[in-house]
Design a protein around this motif. Sequence first.
Motif, PDB file in Angstrom:
ATOM      1  N   ASN A   1       5.694   4.842 -10.921  1.00  0.00           N
ATOM      2  CA  ASN A   1       4.671   3.563  -9.754  1.00  0.00           C
ATOM      3  C   ASN A   1       4.575   3.610  -8.335  1.00  0.00           C
ATOM      4  N   VAL A   2       3.485   3.838  -7.769  1.00  0.00           N
ATOM      5  CA  VAL A   2       3.167   4.173  -6.160  1.00  0.00           C
ATOM      6  C   VAL A   2       1.938   3.162  -5.384  1.00  0.00           C
ATOM      7  N   ASP A   3       3.002   2.463  -4.961  1.00  0.00           N
ATOM      8  CA  ASP A   3       1.983   2.083  -4.495  1.00  0.00           C
ATOM      9  C   ASP A   3       2.027   1.257  -3.128  1.00  0.00           C
ATOM     10  N   VAL A   4       0.816   0.981  -2.122  1.00  0.00           N
ATOM     11  CA  VAL A   4       0.685   0.766  -0.795  1.00  0.00           C
ATOM     12  C   VAL A   4      -0.083  -0.696  -0.336  1.00  0.00           C
ATOM     13  N   PHE A   5       0.878  -1.876  -0.073  1.00  0.00           N
ATOM     14  CA  PHE A   5       0.006  -3.032  -0.041  1.00  0.00           C
ATOM     15  C   PHE A   5       0.216  -3.323   1.387  1.00  0.00           C
ATOM     16  N   GLY A   6      -1.319  -4.203   1.832  1.00  0.00           N
ATOM     17  CA  GLY A   6      -1.700  -5.234   2.702  1.00  0.00           C
ATOM     18  C   GLY A   6      -2.298  -4.027   4.173  1.00  0.00           C
ATOM     19  N   VAL A   7      -2.855  -2.656   3.592  1.00  0.00           N
ATOM     20  CA  VAL A   7      -3.491  -1.769   4.172  1.00  0.00           C
ATOM     21  C   VAL A   7      -4.690  -2.359   3.803  1.00  0.00           C
ATOM     22  N   ASP A   8      -5.884  -2.167   4.357  1.00  0.00           N
ATOM     23  CA  ASP A   8      -7.700  -2.581   3.785  1.00  0.00           C
ATOM     24  C   ASP A   8      -8.498  -1.124   4.233  1.00  0.00           C
ATOM     25  N   ASN A   9      -7.459  -0.634   4.979  1.00  0.00           N
ATOM     26  CA  ASN A   9      -8.542   0.813   6.001  1.00  0.00           C
ATOM     27  C   ASN A   9      -7.781   1.945   4.659  1.00  0.00           C
ATOM     28  N   ASN A  10      -9.440   2.658   4.763  1.00  0.00           N
ATOM     29  CA  ASN A  10      -9.407   3.896   3.906  1.00  0.00           C
ATOM     30  C   ASN A  10      -8.184   5.073   3.904  1.00  0.00           C
ATOM     31  N   GLN A  11      -6.862   4.804   5.094  1.00  0.00           N
ATOM     32  CA  GLN A  11      -6.030   5.908   4.929  1.00  0.00           C
ATOM     33  C   GLN A  11      -5.155   5.546   3.968  1.00  0.00           C
TER      34      GLN A  11
END
Length: 429
Positions: free
Chosen positions: A128-138
């Motif tokens: 599982n690979v997740d990034v939290f806290g970025v709402d732009n499409n980068q």
Amino acid sequence: MTHLSTQPYKGTRDYYPADKRVQNYIFATWRTVVESFGYEEYGAPTLEPIEVYQAKSGDELANTQTYAFEDRGGRTVAIRPEMTPSISRMVAARRQELAYPARLYSIANFMRYERPQRGREREFWQLNVDVFGVDNNQADSEIITIADQILKAFGATGDEYKIRINSRELINVMTHGYLGLDDTQAQAMIKLLDRKDKITRGDFDEQAAEIVGDKASEVLPKLDALLAADGFESLPSELKETAEAQALQQVFASIAANGVTSAVFDITLMRGLDYYTGTVFEVFDTHPDNNRALFGGGRYDGLVGLFGAEPISAVGFAPGGTMLENFLAVHDLLPENKSATAAYVVVIDESFEAANTLAAALRKEGVNVEVDITARKLDKQIKTADKKGIERVIFVGTKEAESGIYTLKNIVNGADQSLSLDQLVQELA
Ligand code: HAM
């Protein structure tokens, strides 16, 4: 007396050393790629309260596929069928302390009560690979790029897989704005589109007609136009020109700049889980024997907020081990299945002390060696090395102990060499 069965529980697998070597290779490759992007490893419990999945994972996963039971204290718990709710809970609990973007990964096993078949097990492993806290499409673009990089790290070429991408926002415009469905009809249509590839076109049309009822004559031709679209260009113009479609096109531009060449837009890709709010994607094997998703993921901005915290945006995905192993097998990408032991020490005339001394000296230099302690004939000892997948044997007896010169033999090609301890280390390290 009836004997206990040697079969593992239906849909689960025993991992003998040769199986575990394949799995370890997959895990090591996953780890190398995600750590190269700065992702940090976490772990989570195997059990969660059932509500964690009932909240937003969707009826199928939460209610028909979980292994749920009552613990001795009367609480209903489930063996985790996925990681996303657990990691969202963990992020919610430490939301003040975490540094954003929080890039997190785990490699863990899961259970789902599904019908076992090729590519589907009841116990399986996921990265599982997740990034939290970025709402732009980068963030969306980084996650899809990592999915692509993982396949390339296994040696796959871009034509061996397809990354199918859609967006939940665009799906909403499609069901409500374009098709003119109400919420209930939209939900049913999304589920139907999700099953599209598993049923015949005739059954699809029949069920679609049932969902839309008296709107059929108006809605069904529009649905046809959608199903015929094979990219942004062929999308009906009412959809193509929306802000949602344009936002998704930016994701495509960004992953293309990152070197992703296998991405395709697919308006019929839905993803079965309810928590997705934005970009959704799945990676498919192009080999006809392996017609299922290898990886799935997307943006889920509403899940962390369910744990009583302010919302934190999130995007992630999960490759499954079962499907990836099938992918590597059909594309002939699995490395040779060799033992991690560099040499097997064959002991002559029960010279165990000399054999153990040599083995200890080699281990000190980082060489993995196994000593035969059975006192069997030499040919039996050599056969054992072969059976264990160890290519090289070292003969040790009193003569070798005295001279400090050992015979190292490659049992695959028969070549042998006389070597000192230092030379053995050089050869085997
Ligand atoms: P999912 O699509 O349910 O998504 O599962 C992701 C992958 O796990 C699938 O593409 C498949 O390879 C594998 N998988 C799922 N079920 C099984 C099974 N019964 N047997 C073998 N492999 C299986 C999720 O689980 C989301 N939580 C992924 C995610 C992470 N979304 C955001 N972050």
